[in-house]
Design a protein around this motif. Structure first.
Motif, PDB file in Angstrom:
ATOM      1  N   ASP A  38       0.998  -1.328  -0.062  1.00  0.00           N
ATOM      2  CA  ASP A  38      -0.063   0.133   0.084  1.00  0.00           C
ATOM      3  C   ASP A  38       0.971   1.241  -0.025  1.00  0.00           C
ATOM      4  O   ASP A  38       0.601   2.242  -0.776  1.00  0.00           O
ATOM      5  N   ASN A  39       2.093   1.203   0.888  1.00  0.00           N
ATOM      6  CA  ASN A  39       2.667   2.469   0.760  1.00  0.00           C
ATOM      7  C   ASN A  39       3.360   2.900  -0.466  1.00  0.00           C
ATOM      8  O   ASN A  39       3.590   3.866  -0.808  1.00  0.00           O
ATOM      9  N   GLU A  70       0.799   4.195  -2.807  1.00  0.00           N
ATOM     10  CA  GLU A  70       0.499   5.454  -2.550  1.00  0.00           C
ATOM     11  C   GLU A  70       1.420   6.622  -2.769  1.00  0.00           C
ATOM     12  O   GLU A  70       1.193   7.808  -3.343  1.00  0.00           O
TER      13      GLU A  70
END
Length: 174
Positions: free
Chosen positions: A32-33, A36
């Motif tokens: 996810d990071n 993002e």
């Protein structure tokens, strides 16, 4: 055939290593990071192009009408060392012309253009953060103060300094 069976086991072992490497890579890349950050960078790049266009196409043309500027700001320069084909009467018309002639120039117009561009981006991001905080009741721009002991910036709401671990409520003074 003994040699053929050994070859199959070697291939199975290689396939397991490749699948482990692919699994490790996909765990990293699809985290996810990472996604993002990638999306944030793409949006920032597009935002930078919009602000650069705003500065160079909207803000700077009226600024260039001022008497001391006279022409496009990014074409303002000073000749520090003249090239071999320097015309004493007219000088150089553009930075490119001066560079091609081998002249040393100080391109202060480009520098001022980039400073205005930076300030426009900073102000736009500041107002975007303020608007987000106003719409969502969540502060993006947090107020900070200096620690009394180490003078580093910390959150206004901090009870202890993250740098020197001193208490901010006066316990250290007693």
């Amino acid at each position: 055939m003994r040699g053929l069976e050994d070859g199959r086991e070697t291939l199975r072992g290689t396939g397991g290593a490749i699948s482990n490497a692919w699994e490790s890579f996909s765990n990293f890349a699809l985290n996810d990071n990472v996604l993002e950050v990638a999306i944030g960078l793409i949006i920032a790049s597009a935002f930078n192009k919009v602000v650069t266009s705003f500065v160079s196409d909207i803000l700077l043309p009226p600024f260039s009408l001022l008497p001391f500027v006279g022409r496009n700001l990014d074409e303002k320069f000073a000749v520090l060392k003249k090239g071999p084909h320097y015309n004493e009467l007219n000088g150089y018309n553009t930075v490119t012309q001066a560079s091609e002639d081998g002249a040393v120039t100080l391109s202060y117009g480009t520098f001022i253009d980039r400073i205005v561009n930076f300030l426009a981006i900073a102000l736009a991001l500041f107002f975007a953060g303020k608007m987000y905080g106003w719409l969502s009741n969540d502060t993006v721009i947090k107020r900070s103060v200096k620690c009394k002991y180490c003078r580093k910036r910390i959150s206004e709401k901090a009870k202890r300094c993250v740098n020197c671990t001193s208490w901010q409520d006066g316990r250290e003074d007693e």
